[in-house]
Structure formats: structure tokens, C-alpha cells
Design a protein around this motif. Sequence first.
Motif, mmCIF file in Angstrom:
data_model
loop_
_atom_site.group_PDB
_atom_site.id
_atom_site.type_symbol
_atom_site.label_atom_id
_atom_site.label_comp_id
_atom_site.label_asym_id
_atom_site.label_seq_id
_atom_site.Cartn_x
_atom_site.Cartn_y
_atom_site.Cartn_z
ATOM 1 N N PRO A 54 1.798 0.029 14.503
ATOM 2 C CA PRO A 54 3.203 0.222 14.112
ATOM 3 C C PRO A 54 3.757 1.508 14.703
ATOM 4 N N ARG A 55 5.073 1.538 14.825
ATOM 5 C CA ARG A 55 5.738 2.740 15.347
ATOM 6 C C ARG A 55 6.829 3.149 14.369
ATOM 7 N N ARG B 8 8.947 -0.410 14.591
ATOM 8 C CA ARG B 8 8.162 -1.563 15.038
ATOM 9 C C ARG B 8 7.049 -1.863 14.044
ATOM 10 N N ASP B 9 6.914 -3.154 13.707
ATOM 11 C CA ASP B 9 5.805 -3.582 12.854
ATOM 12 C C ASP B 9 4.500 -3.515 13.640
ATOM 13 N N GLY B 10 3.437 -3.255 12.928
ATOM 14 C CA GLY B 10 2.117 -3.378 13.537
ATOM 15 C C GLY B 10 1.641 -4.827 13.433
ATOM 16 N N ILE C 29 1.708 -5.529 9.703
ATOM 17 C CA ILE C 29 1.818 -4.314 8.902
ATOM 18 C C ILE C 29 3.255 -3.817 9.042
ATOM 19 N N ARG C 30 3.995 -3.909 7.950
ATOM 20 C CA ARG C 30 5.428 -3.597 7.985
ATOM 21 C C ARG C 30 5.719 -2.367 7.113
ATOM 22 N N PRO C 31 6.452 -1.365 7.628
ATOM 23 C CA PRO C 31 6.789 -0.178 6.827
ATOM 24 C C PRO C 31 7.676 -0.539 5.631
ATOM 25 N N LEU D 89 0.835 -1.195 0.000
ATOM 26 C CA LEU D 89 0.000 0.000 0.000
ATOM 27 C C LEU D 89 0.874 1.251 0.000
ATOM 28 N N THR D 90 0.335 2.311 -0.604
ATOM 29 C CA THR D 90 1.032 3.597 -0.571
ATOM 30 C C THR D 90 0.663 4.386 0.677
ATOM 31 N N ALA D 91 -0.209 3.848 1.485
ATOM 32 C CA ALA D 91 -0.597 4.511 2.729
ATOM 33 C C ALA D 91 0.509 4.367 3.769
ATOM 34 N N THR D 92 0.450 5.200 4.784
ATOM 35 C CA THR D 92 1.405 5.074 5.891
ATOM 36 C C THR D 92 1.090 3.802 6.674
ATOM 37 N N PRO D 93 2.057 3.265 7.425
ATOM 38 C CA PRO D 93 1.788 2.071 8.230
ATOM 39 C C PRO D 93 0.627 2.264 9.194
#
Length: 259
Positions: free
Chosen positions: A188-189, A193-195, A216-218, A160-164
Motif C-alpha cells: 500500500p501507499r 493505493r491499496d495493497g 489491504i485498504r487504509p 486492524l489498528t496497525a498501519t497499512p
Amino acid sequence: MIRRRLYTEERFSPLARWSFRLALFSLPVVALAALLYRTGFLDFQPALVTLATGLGLAAIAGILGTVAFFITWETGWLGIGRAMAAVGIAVLVLAGPAAVLARGMMLPPLTDISTDAADPPRFRSLALASPREANSLTYGGIDNAAVQRMAYPGIKPVDLTATPEEAFNTVLALVQKRHWTILDAVPPRGTRRDGQIEAVAVSPIMGFRSNVSIRIRPTAKGARVDVRSASRYGSHDLGTNSERVEALMADLAAERRHR
């Protein structure tokens, strides 16, 4: 002179009677299996045996009802209505499970599906909540991944192009919409940190439980979402885990396109 009246006794087919009784009895047996498993009064194996018993009774009732139909048709005995009703009830009880089983038997015996076979999302909270007799939460490794790729080539992560944070909130909303029981939801942070979302999905009728972990990984362009779904019991998921993962990913992609 007294006239005698001749009474012709119409015979009722005992086979039609018993087929109808068996068909009726199969209904509460199947319903009881689902109810007792959902409420926790039966474990997986006893519930499966109870369900199989109910389906077996329905199958026997259908066979006896079919035989009784032809017997009553040929002999003129009473009971053709009950024979037809027995067959109808049997078809009603067996149609759904038969379709699922027929489709599932054409698929490999997998119980753990992941969009990332090399580094599948982990089960943390679910590892503590899962019963001892449940399936292992350790991913099957290379062999499992190879079989999965052959059977389900469409199981892939969604970029996704969205933020984490936006991706996490979207996924969380989709999980809540499905009424899965959420055990843990760690946002996520940034890139540190992954969500992760861990939840339990329950099948509509029998209430069979599956463990779901969503990561959810950046990434450089936004976020990558990976999903893992594993059956809590049994040696074959009949394709339910792949359906769950594909449906969630499709809804996620559609949700982000409309934003």
C-alpha cells in the motif's frame, strides 16, 4: 500292504484373491491421479476421472472383500486374511474423500468466496495466468453474495489498528508461511493505493489450485484486510475456499493480538 494317504485340498476363495488385487491396484491409480495433475501431465477433468476410477476400484474391492470374508468364514476356505486386507485398504483409500464429500454436499455449490461481496478483491495478475478453460474470475454478484451469507456468516473483513504497511507485511508473512505461490505483491501507499497480494493455493493431496487475492485498504483507524478465494476448476468447492479464508483471517487476528 501299501497304505493310502488321503489329502484334503484346501480351497482358496477366488473372491478374496480378486478383492485384494483390486484394492492394491486402486492405490497406484489414486496416487497417479494426484502425481500427474500436480506435475501438469493431466488437466483437471482427466485427473478427476482418474481419481474417481481409483476410488471406484477401492469401493468395489471393499464390497467384494466383505462378501469374501463371510464366505470364507462360513465355508472354511482360505483367503480370510486377504479379504480383511482388501477391506482395510478400501477404508484407507475412501475414508478421507468420503468425509470431505459428505461435508461438502451439505454446503451450497459455491466456488468463489469473498469477505467483501459488494466490492471483492480483484484478480489482476491471476487473470493473465489463469487457463482459458478455468472458471470465470468474475464474482457471482448479488446471488453469490446472498448464498454465501447464509452458508458462511462468519466470513468478514478484519479491521486492524496497525498501519497499512504493517498489515501488508503481516499478511505477506502468513501467505509465505502457507507456501502459496505468490504472483504479485503490491504494498500500500498511504491513502493513495491499496495493497494487494495475489497467490495460488494448492490443496495438500491432489494439488487442486485456487486463486487467492488479498486487499489491504487504509481506514481511519488503521487498515482493513479483505480476502477472496476462488476455485480454478469445478462447480463446487466442497467448503475449501471458506476454510481457507477463515483460517487466514483467524491467523491474522491472532498475529496482531500478540504484537
